[in-house]
Motif scaffolding. Structure first.
Motif, mmCIF file in Angstrom:
data_model
loop_
_atom_site.group_PDB
_atom_site.id
_atom_site.type_symbol
_atom_site.label_atom_id
_atom_site.label_comp_id
_atom_site.label_asym_id
_atom_site.label_seq_id
_atom_site.Cartn_x
_atom_site.Cartn_y
_atom_site.Cartn_z
ATOM 1 N N ASN A 80 9.168 17.496 14.672
ATOM 2 C CA ASN A 80 8.031 17.619 15.584
ATOM 3 C C ASN A 80 6.815 18.286 14.927
ATOM 4 O OD1 ASN A 80 9.130 20.138 15.351
ATOM 5 N ND2 ASN A 80 9.198 20.556 17.554
ATOM 6 N N THR A 81 6.867 18.561 13.611
ATOM 7 C CA THR A 81 5.737 19.175 12.912
ATOM 8 C C THR A 81 4.670 18.129 12.644
ATOM 9 O OG1 THR A 81 7.218 20.722 11.823
ATOM 10 C CG2 THR A 81 5.046 20.439 10.841
ATOM 11 N N PRO A 82 3.410 18.421 12.970
ATOM 12 C CA PRO A 82 2.363 17.444 12.690
ATOM 13 C C PRO A 82 2.178 17.253 11.187
ATOM 14 C CG PRO A 82 1.460 19.435 13.690
ATOM 15 C CD PRO A 82 2.927 19.600 13.634
ATOM 16 N N GLU A 83 1.803 16.060 10.783
ATOM 17 C CA GLU A 83 1.575 15.760 9.373
ATOM 18 C C GLU A 83 0.329 16.487 8.874
ATOM 19 O OE1 GLU A 83 3.322 14.161 7.097
ATOM 20 O OE2 GLU A 83 4.880 13.722 8.538
ATOM 21 N N ILE A 84 0.387 16.979 7.667
ATOM 22 C CA ILE A 84 -0.756 17.609 7.013
ATOM 23 C C ILE A 84 -1.128 16.725 5.833
ATOM 24 C CG2 ILE A 84 -1.576 19.639 5.781
ATOM 25 C CD1 ILE A 84 0.570 21.226 7.369
ATOM 26 N N ARG A 127 9.202 20.839 -8.203
ATOM 27 C CA ARG A 127 7.853 20.743 -7.652
ATOM 28 C C ARG A 127 7.748 19.477 -6.813
ATOM 29 N NH1 ARG A 127 7.693 25.131 -9.577
ATOM 30 N NH2 ARG A 127 5.990 26.140 -10.693
ATOM 31 N N PHE A 128 6.793 19.492 -5.865
ATOM 32 C CA PHE A 128 6.556 18.356 -4.991
ATOM 33 C C PHE A 128 5.109 17.915 -5.118
ATOM 34 C CE2 PHE A 128 10.036 20.818 -3.391
ATOM 35 C CZ PHE A 128 10.995 19.848 -3.147
ATOM 36 N N PHE A 129 4.873 16.617 -4.944
ATOM 37 C CA PHE A 129 3.537 16.040 -5.061
ATOM 38 C C PHE A 129 3.521 14.757 -4.257
ATOM 39 C CE2 PHE A 129 6.236 15.497 -8.769
ATOM 40 C CZ PHE A 129 6.431 14.126 -8.815
ATOM 41 N N ALA A 163 0.843 -1.190 0.000
ATOM 42 C CA ALA A 163 0.000 0.000 0.000
ATOM 43 C C ALA A 163 0.881 1.244 0.000
ATOM 44 C CB ALA A 163 -0.913 0.004 1.205
ATOM 45 N N VAL A 164 0.436 2.255 -0.709
ATOM 46 C CA VAL A 164 1.161 3.519 -0.788
ATOM 47 C C VAL A 164 0.700 4.425 0.344
ATOM 48 C CG1 VAL A 164 1.592 5.556 -2.199
ATOM 49 C CG2 VAL A 164 1.359 3.334 -3.291
ATOM 50 N N ASP A 165 1.644 4.965 1.097
ATOM 51 C CA ASP A 165 1.334 5.912 2.169
ATOM 52 C C ASP A 165 0.784 7.191 1.535
ATOM 53 O OD1 ASP A 165 1.268 7.762 4.218
ATOM 54 O OD2 ASP A 165 3.371 7.515 4.783
ATOM 55 N N PRO A 166 -0.464 7.585 1.804
ATOM 56 C CA PRO A 166 -1.039 8.770 1.161
ATOM 57 C C PRO A 166 -0.335 10.077 1.537
ATOM 58 C CG PRO A 166 -2.526 7.924 2.827
ATOM 59 C CD PRO A 166 -1.406 6.930 2.704
ATOM 60 N N ALA A 190 3.105 10.232 1.799
ATOM 61 C CA ALA A 190 4.472 10.199 1.268
ATOM 62 C C ALA A 190 4.611 11.201 0.125
ATOM 63 C CB ALA A 190 4.809 8.792 0.786
ATOM 64 N N LYS A 191 5.709 11.928 0.111
ATOM 65 C CA LYS A 191 5.956 12.961 -0.891
ATOM 66 C C LYS A 191 7.048 12.534 -1.869
ATOM 67 C CE LYS A 191 3.260 16.151 0.877
ATOM 68 N NZ LYS A 191 2.104 16.646 0.202
ATOM 69 N N MET A 192 6.937 13.073 -3.065
ATOM 70 C CA MET A 192 7.966 12.915 -4.088
ATOM 71 C C MET A 192 8.219 14.310 -4.660
ATOM 72 S SD MET A 192 6.680 9.577 -6.223
ATOM 73 C CE MET A 192 8.192 9.423 -7.169
ATOM 74 N N GLY A 193 9.303 14.437 -5.368
ATOM 75 C CA GLY A 193 9.585 15.709 -6.014
ATOM 76 C C GLY A 193 10.219 15.476 -7.367
ATOM 77 N N ILE A 194 10.223 16.506 -8.177
ATOM 78 C CA ILE A 194 10.838 16.428 -9.494
ATOM 79 C C ILE A 194 11.530 17.748 -9.767
ATOM 80 C CG2 ILE A 194 8.769 17.228 -10.702
ATOM 81 C CD1 ILE A 194 9.528 15.287 -12.988
ATOM 82 N N GLN A 195 12.677 17.664 -10.429
ATOM 83 C CA GLN A 195 13.382 18.847 -10.887
ATOM 84 C C GLN A 195 13.656 18.639 -12.364
ATOM 85 O OE1 GLN A 195 17.426 19.799 -9.423
ATOM 86 N NE2 GLN A 195 16.452 21.682 -8.696
#
Length: 123
Positions: free
Chosen positions: A102-106, A23-25, A1-4, A6-11
């Protein structure tokens, strides 16, 4: 399962206007949904239309009949796409946004200029 979350980025550099962009998505949108990146004049885009749109992934059949992403599209052109995993320190050095531990997940964090669509994920 993919963690909803989780972030990726592209340059990349736009082939139409030569603008370099980062950019990040979400990984979920890249692997199961649609990711489109929009470059505008404020990003340095010099396209006479005022913007350039880049299809990064389409797993829902909106634009392509078969699922595609930037890696499969590059492979069809005989090109390669590099992947990297970086530490928070490396990300900071590259000017990428990094959340303190320590930042909460958004759950729904938007990156301006990135359009995402993905299927609902049950909790």
């Amino acid at each position: 399962a993919v963690d909803p979350k989780a972030k990726m980025g592209i340059q990349f550099t736009c082939t139409e206007c030569e603008t370099r962009a980062t950019r990040f998505f979400t990984r979920l949108s890249y692997e199961r949904g649609v990711v489109i990146i929009k470059l505008e004049a404020k990003d340095g885009c010099t396209n006479p239309k005022g913007q350039c749109l880049h299809l990064i992934a389409d797993n829902l059949g909106w634009f392509e009949d078969e699922p595609v992403n930037v890696e499969t599209m590059a492979a069809k052109r005989g090109e390669a796409v590099g992947r990297a995993s970086i530490t928070n320190e490396d990300a900071k050095a590259q000017g990428m946004p990094v959340k303190p531990a320590n930042t909460p997940e958004i759950v729904q964090e938007e990156d301006e200029g990135t359009i995402q669509a993905f299927p609902r994920v049950s909790e």
